[in-house]
Design a protein around this motif. Structure first.
Motif, short mmCIF file in Angstrom:
data_model
loop_
_atom_site.label_atom_id
_atom_site.label_comp_id
_atom_site.label_asym_id
_atom_site.label_seq_id
_atom_site.Cartn_x
_atom_site.Cartn_y
_atom_site.Cartn_z
N GLN A 256 0.83 -1.20 0.00
CA GLN A 256 0.00 0.00 0.00
C GLN A 256 0.86 1.25 0.00
N SER A 257 1.98 1.21 0.73
CA SER A 257 2.87 2.37 0.74
C SER A 257 3.45 2.63 -0.64
N LEU A 258 3.79 1.56 -1.35
CA LEU A 258 4.32 1.72 -2.70
C LEU A 258 3.27 2.32 -3.63
N ILE A 259 2.04 1.86 -3.49
CA ILE A 259 0.94 2.40 -4.30
C ILE A 259 0.74 3.88 -4.00
N ASP A 260 0.71 4.22 -2.72
CA ASP A 260 0.45 5.60 -2.32
C ASP A 260 1.55 6.54 -2.80
N GLN A 261 2.79 6.11 -2.71
CA GLN A 261 3.91 6.98 -3.04
C GLN A 261 4.22 7.05 -4.54
N SER A 262 3.82 6.03 -5.28
CA SER A 262 4.15 6.00 -6.71
C SER A 262 2.97 6.37 -7.61
N ARG A 263 1.76 6.23 -7.06
CA ARG A 263 0.52 6.40 -7.83
C ARG A 263 0.35 5.34 -8.91
N LEU A 264 1.06 4.24 -8.75
CA LEU A 264 0.85 3.07 -9.61
C LEU A 264 -0.36 2.32 -9.07
N SER A 265 -1.25 1.87 -9.94
CA SER A 265 -2.44 1.16 -9.46
C SER A 265 -2.06 -0.18 -8.84
N GLY A 266 -2.88 -0.64 -7.92
CA GLY A 266 -2.64 -1.94 -7.30
C GLY A 266 -2.61 -3.06 -8.31
N ALA A 267 -3.50 -3.00 -9.29
CA ALA A 267 -3.56 -4.06 -10.31
C ALA A 267 -2.28 -4.10 -11.13
N ASP A 268 -1.80 -2.92 -11.55
CA ASP A 268 -0.56 -2.89 -12.34
C ASP A 268 0.64 -3.29 -11.50
N LEU A 269 0.66 -2.87 -10.25
CA LEU A 269 1.74 -3.27 -9.35
C LEU A 269 1.81 -4.78 -9.22
N ASP A 270 0.65 -5.40 -9.02
CA ASP A 270 0.62 -6.85 -8.83
C ASP A 270 1.08 -7.59 -10.08
N MET A 271 0.65 -7.13 -11.25
CA MET A 271 1.05 -7.80 -12.49
C MET A 271 2.54 -7.61 -12.77
N LEU A 272 3.03 -6.41 -12.55
CA LEU A 272 4.46 -6.15 -12.77
C LEU A 272 5.31 -6.93 -11.77
N SER A 273 4.82 -7.08 -10.55
CA SER A 273 5.54 -7.87 -9.55
C SER A 273 5.56 -9.34 -9.94
N LEU A 274 4.43 -9.83 -10.45
CA LEU A 274 4.31 -11.24 -10.81
C LEU A 274 5.24 -11.60 -11.96
N PHE A 275 5.60 -10.61 -12.76
CA PHE A 275 6.51 -10.86 -13.88
C PHE A 275 7.87 -10.17 -13.66
N ASP A 276 8.23 -10.00 -12.39
CA ASP A 276 9.58 -9.63 -11.98
C ASP A 276 10.08 -8.34 -12.60
N ALA A 277 9.21 -7.33 -12.63
CA ALA A 277 9.65 -6.01 -13.11
C ALA A 277 10.19 -5.16 -11.97
#
Length: 375
Positions: free
Chosen positions: A107-128
């Motif tokens: 949540q802190s990463l989402i709040d500070q970056s303004r990246l959506s939770g959905a995009d964060l999760d997908m990018l994390s799942l594919f090791d970005a």
């Protein structure tokens, strides 16, 4: 080799898409050494799903490819399975060092970056990111801000992930300027770096060497077989699954899928043989027991169907389908009390579907019949 951060003992890993960084057969050997299981594809016993990064390359050259990945992710998450990236998987096995300590929550990463939770999760799942999940690092925050800017400029999470894996170590991207769009004649889906572009052309990033050639052939064959099966060519898919089994005779999933194709193509005897083969390779393969029971029932071999259904229920007490089918068998055989017991159990497992309505009517019918006979 570093020790695994999390024990894999007792876990059943399934893969969706081929691994880009490591041959599946070697990963399977390591998981089994650590007393877990790794299987291509997903079954009811799968507890952890590893999303292979080759999905990104395939999706990049397929219409609506990223949407297909998102549907798979949503389905596996809804089924309650743990989703793991390739790097996360290798770290669990102790085959890849974990990044340095971090402290940022999702949540802190989402709040500070303004990246959506959905995009964060997908990018994390594919090791970005440097980390495949929380806690994230300050480097991950820098990347998240860059990715948020790219998405605001029209990029998709899939385009970003594909480009990232063609640009060297993820951590090195924190010092580079990332942009999206058409510049100097580049395609509009290209992500480019200050000092060097990374284009998205669908080619694989990793060269695994000659040791992985048979794995690549098998993964390609299996993916082709799945696509042909989905397209409705059951005989063609069965032939491709047979080629998979020729390369890896221990693959219970390929035997099971081939049996399904043979059954759909009207080759009952061969289908029964391959269901039995899948069960021999993996005695706890509950779907194979269930499908073999269905085949036996179609042939009027009720005693055999009953035995296989009972085995499926014993293996997975929360598997509703064999409970329903066994109730129907018992009802047809005149064993009303047992049919009622099984329908009641089915309703404990599934109270909402169309089949739940059938089970409820079955219970009601038996109760009325028993009341009449008692009177």
């Amino acid at each position: 080799m570093t020790a695994p951060a999390v024990s894999v003992a007792g876990a059943v890993f399934g893969t969706i898409g081929a691994l880009a960084a490591f041959p599946l057969r070697l990963a399977t050997r390591e998981v089994e050494r650590q007393h877990g299981q790794l299987r291509r594809g997903i079954t009811r016993r799968t507890t952890h799903v590893v999303f292979g990064r080759t999905l990104l390359a395939k999706a990049g050259v397929t219409k609506n490819g990223d949407a297909g990945i998102e549907r798979n992710v949503a389905a596996e998450r809804a089924a309650g399975r743990m989703l793991i990236s390739e790097n996360g998987f290798l770290r669990r096995l102790g085959l890849m060092k974990a990044p340095e300590a971090s402290s940022l929550s999702r949540q802190s990463l989402i709040d500070q970056s303004r990246l959506s939770g959905a995009d964060l999760d997908m990018l994390s799942l594919f090791d970005a990111f440097e980390h495949d999940g929380e806690p994230y690092s300050f480097r991950d925050l820098i990347l998240a801000r860059k990715y948020a800017g790219l998405i605001a400029g029209g990029a998709s999470w899939g385009a970003i992930a594909r480009s990232v894996h063609r640009s060297g170590p993820v951590a090195s991207l924190t010092a580079k300027s990332l942009n999206v769009g058409s510049q100097h004649g580049r395609r509009s889906d290209a992500i480019y770096l200050e000092g060097g572009q990374s284009e998205l052309d669908g080619q694989l990033l990793f060269d695994l060497g000659s040791a992985a050639q048979s794995d690549d052939t098998l993964e390609d064959l299996f993916a082709e077989a799945e696509a042909v099966e989905e397209g409705g060519d059951h005989d063609g898919a069965a032939a491709l699954y047979q080629r998979c089994l020729a390369i890896d005779p221990s693959d219970a999933i390929a035997a099971f899928n081939r049996a399904n194709c043979l059954r759909a193509g009207g080759h009952a005897a061969d289908a029964a043989h391959d269901y039995a083969r899948a069960i021999k390779l993996d005695p706890a393969f509950v779907e194979a027991w269930f499908n073999l029971a269905g085949l036996m029932s179609e042939q009027g071999r009720d005693a055999s169907a009953r035995k296989h259904l009972q085995k499926a229920i014993a293996l997975d007490k929360n598997y509703a389908d064999p409970v329903f089918n066994l109730a129907r068998l018992e009802f047809d055989a005149g064993n009303l009390a047992e049919a009622r017991r099984l329908w009641v159990r089915y309703l404990e497992l599934d109270a909402e579907s169309e089949w739940a309505g059938v089970a409820a009517k079955g219970v009601q019918f038996v109760d009325m019949h028993l009341a009449r006979t008692a009177g």
